[in-house]
Scaffold this active site. Structure first.
Site, short mmCIF file in Angstrom:
data_model
loop_
_atom_site.label_atom_id
_atom_site.label_comp_id
_atom_site.label_asym_id
_atom_site.label_seq_id
_atom_site.Cartn_x
_atom_site.Cartn_y
_atom_site.Cartn_z
N LEU A 357 7.06 -21.28 9.24
CA LEU A 357 8.48 -21.05 8.96
C LEU A 357 8.78 -21.05 7.47
O LEU A 357 9.69 -20.36 7.02
CB LEU A 357 9.34 -22.13 9.64
CG LEU A 357 9.35 -22.15 11.17
CD1 LEU A 357 10.11 -23.36 11.68
CD2 LEU A 357 9.97 -20.86 11.70
N GLY A 358 8.03 -21.82 6.71
CA GLY A 358 8.28 -21.89 5.28
C GLY A 358 7.36 -22.87 4.60
O GLY A 358 6.70 -23.69 5.23
N GLY A 360 7.45 -25.59 1.32
CA GLY A 360 8.26 -26.27 0.32
C GLY A 360 7.41 -27.06 -0.63
O GLY A 360 6.17 -26.97 -0.64
N PHE A 362 6.90 -30.13 -0.52
CA PHE A 362 6.25 -31.28 0.09
C PHE A 362 5.49 -30.93 1.35
O PHE A 362 5.12 -31.82 2.11
CB PHE A 362 7.31 -32.35 0.39
CG PHE A 362 8.12 -32.72 -0.82
CD1 PHE A 362 7.59 -33.54 -1.80
CD2 PHE A 362 9.38 -32.19 -1.01
CE1 PHE A 362 8.33 -33.86 -2.92
CE2 PHE A 362 10.12 -32.51 -2.13
CZ PHE A 362 9.59 -33.34 -3.09
N GLY A 363 5.24 -29.67 1.61
CA GLY A 363 4.43 -29.33 2.76
C GLY A 363 4.86 -28.05 3.44
O GLY A 363 5.86 -27.43 3.08
N VAL A 365 5.93 -25.92 6.99
CA VAL A 365 6.69 -26.15 8.22
C VAL A 365 6.35 -25.05 9.21
O VAL A 365 6.40 -23.86 8.87
CB VAL A 365 8.21 -26.18 7.96
CG1 VAL A 365 8.97 -26.47 9.25
CG2 VAL A 365 8.56 -27.21 6.90
N LYS A 380 6.29 -30.34 10.50
CA LYS A 380 6.06 -30.32 9.05
C LYS A 380 4.83 -31.14 8.71
O LYS A 380 4.71 -32.30 9.10
CB LYS A 380 7.28 -30.88 8.33
CG LYS A 380 7.17 -30.79 6.80
CD LYS A 380 8.47 -31.14 6.14
CE LYS A 380 8.39 -30.92 4.63
NZ LYS A 380 9.67 -31.17 3.96
N ASP A 477 17.72 -35.06 -2.27
CA ASP A 477 17.31 -33.66 -2.45
C ASP A 477 18.27 -32.72 -1.72
O ASP A 477 17.86 -31.84 -0.96
CB ASP A 477 15.88 -33.46 -1.94
CG ASP A 477 15.20 -32.25 -2.59
OD1 ASP A 477 15.67 -31.81 -3.66
OD2 ASP A 477 14.22 -31.75 -2.03
#
Length: 648
Positions: A357-358, A360, A362-363, A365, A380, A477
């Site tokens: 899905l994406g 970022g 930090f990891g 997903v 995630k 965040d």
């Protein structure tokens, strides 16, 4: 002939008089009734929608169906004329949620001129009104709502309240569900959706024009102090004949079973006491019984297989080595909050790129479908931060699974494998806000009303995290990429990878700066001490981001070499008296100027360089609700002192 005609003419008026007297006598006889259970009442009640009456007399208003209404009314009209306006009624009810402590709206006791509710809506309208009839004085409806979902549209005080409604779902008076304990001489909180039966008493005194509402656990005596007491002139609200009964509805997500166990009514004195021993019991949870049987069967089956296969089973476990998890002894207490790695591996098709899905900071997903429940989830993968203890991190994850708010992405569970954490969230079909906000083909989805609803939703979520939950949770965040959108384009604040928990009246413990460039409050790099004000700073930048359709920092255009700071730009527009020129041009005329100006000015106030000068999230929610006036931006406000730092 003339004699016969005269006789007929005399008889006809007499028949009319007899009929009128009969109706009047019938109405008088109907001034009180009692249902100790509703056995055989299917023809003695007017019911519609999904209302059912069980064989044991239990009246069930709702089930786990979605977006449906139900009604159950006493079939005969009740006379409400001067000297007959006083009444006393009591009933026993229960709300059994499908998911623990998550309800699908509530139950309403209704006095209505009609039993025809075919044009009403379910969900927050509770089967009483729709968006055009809510608030009309011509409704002639007086109701008492037992509401388990907080709806800001109707200015609900919380998600567990009792409210007095007059022609509208905006209560004229409301209180959090509670009762007065005469034994302990103190108020005790009651959770309406606890699944436990409760009794409510509603009494109206025509002389004093006073409506009293009293609540208590089932089988407890009526408390000496009422929960609500409101002066109402029913003679100005009700018609001469009205119907009395109940209304309920289900929403689009979590649902509840709503039950009425017994009901008593009297217009000449105190309502008769219900007999607790005659009231029908609530149904047992068949799913739990079936689940227990299945668990016992599975356990026995596993024991038999292990006993028979022995070495073969051991070899099979070695072959499935790729599903091995890390579970230390101290972690067993958090086992109920875990998913197995195998289930997550299968759900994501082995974490294939096709399910990504994406990505970022930090990891990654992934989209997944849990094999056991067919539920869609977002999975995630997070590399563990070595600066923090794993036990502390897992404790915080366990705490965050208890977060319950309609504008938060629900953290469902976690799994741990080697140095990697796997977090499982609700799946949001419309993805993240930034992809729509900055995508060329998707901005058509973001009308002004959608944007404003998203902003209010995020504000409500942050207020819950800062003040209304059992601990203080700093998100640290807040930005468009961490705002996810559900199927109805409602905002869900997600990605708690940088979040910090601490007790109220304490300070968070942290020694390093984290966040995203453009959203970090200037004081954080000096003190290395995040506060709720640092979240407010990020929220302020988020407000400008949504209102202007621009990222916090970058280039104004592809041909522009100078760095662009969104806060500076909006501030300059405000100083020139042209703050609306900063709005997203893709909205064209699709916005309300006052609300857009409120969003942009509030964004600047949240970006104030001095943390103490920023509003709190509670004040921000009040600004959006119109209960508090937005202050002017101070003259000593200096946006140039807002220095942005890179992620720590």
């Amino acid at each position: 002939m003339e004699s016969q005609l005269s006789t007929q003419m005399l008889i006809s008026p007499m028949l009319i008089i007899v009929l009128i007297l009969s109706v009047h006598t019938f109405a008088q006889e109907d001034m009180q009734f009692i249902y100790n259970g509703f056995q055989g009442s299917i023809n003695k009640l007017h019911v519609d929608g999904i209302t059912t009456i069980h064989s044991n007399g239990l009246l069930q208003m709702t089930n786990h169906s979605q977006q449906l209404s139900s009604h159950a009314f006493y079939p005969h009209p009740v006379i409400f004329k001067p000297s007959r306006l006083s009444f006393s009624t009591t009933f026993v009810f229960a709300m059994v949620p499908q998911v623990h402590n998550i309800s699908g709206h509530g139950i309403v006791f209704v006095i209505s001129p009609t039993t025809n509710f075919q044009h009403t809506l379910p969900s927050q309208y509770l089967g009483l009104f729709n968006n055009s009839t809510n608030g009309r004085s011509s409704n002639h409806i007086v109701a008492l709502e037992l509401d388990t979902v907080q709806n800001l549209e109707f200015k609900d005080i919380d998600s567990n309240h009792v409210g007095i409604d007059v022609n509208s779902l905006k209560s004229v008076d409301a209180a959090s569900a509670a009762y007065y304990s005469d034994k302990e001489r103190s108020n005790k909180i009651l959770l309406l959706n606890s699944g436990k039966p409760m009794q409510i008493w509603i009494d109206y005194d025509e002389v004093e024009m006073l409506l009293n509402v009293t609540l208590a656990p089932f089988r407890d005596p009526k408390p000496s102090k009422c929960l609500l007491s409101k002066h109402l002139n029913l003679s100005a609200l009700l018609l001469d004949t009205m119907y009395i009964g109940f209304s309920s509805s289900t929403g689009s997500e979590a649902a509840s079973n709503h039950y009425i166990l017994g009901w008593s009514w009297n217009q000449t004195g105190k309502a008769q006491n219900l007999d607790p021993d005659k009231l029908p019991p609530l149904p047992q949870n068949k799913q739990q019984k079936l689940l227990f049987r299945n668990i016992v069967f599975v356990v026995l089956l596993i024991v038999v297989i292990l006993a028979l296969l022995g070495i073969a089973a051991a070899l099979w476990f070695l072959w499935r080595k790729k599903y091995r998890e890390l579970l230390e002894p101290w972690e067993k207490e958090y086992a109920p909050h875990r998913y197995t790695f195998k289930d997550l591996y299968v759900a994501t098709k082995g974490f294939k790129n096709s399910e990504l899905l994406g990505v970022g900071n930090f990891g990654k997903v992934y989209k997944g479908i849990l094999p056991s429940t067919s539920r869609q989830v977002a999975v995630k993968l997070v590399s563990h931060d070595s600066k923090r203890g794993m036990k502390e991190f897992v404790e915080e994850i366990s705490s965050m699974t208890r977060l319950r708010h309609r504008n938060l992405v629900q953290l469902l569970s976690y799994c741990r494998r080697k140095g990697e954490l796997i977090l499982v969230y609700e799946y949001m079909p419309n993805g993240s806000l930034d992809k729509i906000l900055y995508g060329k083909d998707n901005k058509s989805k973001l009308s002004w009303s959608t944007r404003f609803n998203i902003i209010k939703g995020v504000a409500s979520a942050l207020l819950y995290l800062h003040e209304e939950w059992e601990q203080v949770l700093l998100h640290r965040d807040v930005k468009a990429s961490n705002i996810l959108l559900d199927a109805e384009m409602n905002a869900r604040l997600g990605d708690f990878g940088l979040a910090r928990l601490y007790d109220h009246n304490n300070d968070p413990r942290t020694t390093y700066v984290v966040g995203t460039v453009g959203y970090i409050a200037p004081e954080v790099t000096r003190t290395q001490q995040p506060t709720t004000s640092t979240d407010v700073f990020s929220f302020g930048m988020f407000l400008l981001e949504v209102g202007c359709g621009k990222r916090p920092i970058g280039k104004q255009s592809d041909n522009d070499d100078e760095d662009f700071f969104l806060g500076d730009w909006v501030y300059d527009c405000w100083k020139r008296g042209e703050i609306l020129t900063a709005s997203d041009p893709t909205m064209e005329d699709d916005y309300q100027e006052k609300k857009l100006e409120l969003v942009l000015k509030l964004g600047l106030l949240c970006l104030h360089p001095k943390a103490k000068e920023r509003p709190t999230m509670r004040q921000i929610v009040q600004f959006f609700n119109g209960s508090t006036t937005l202050p002017e931006i101070p003259s000593d406000y200096d946006i140039d002192s807002c220095i942005f730092f890179e992620e720590g």
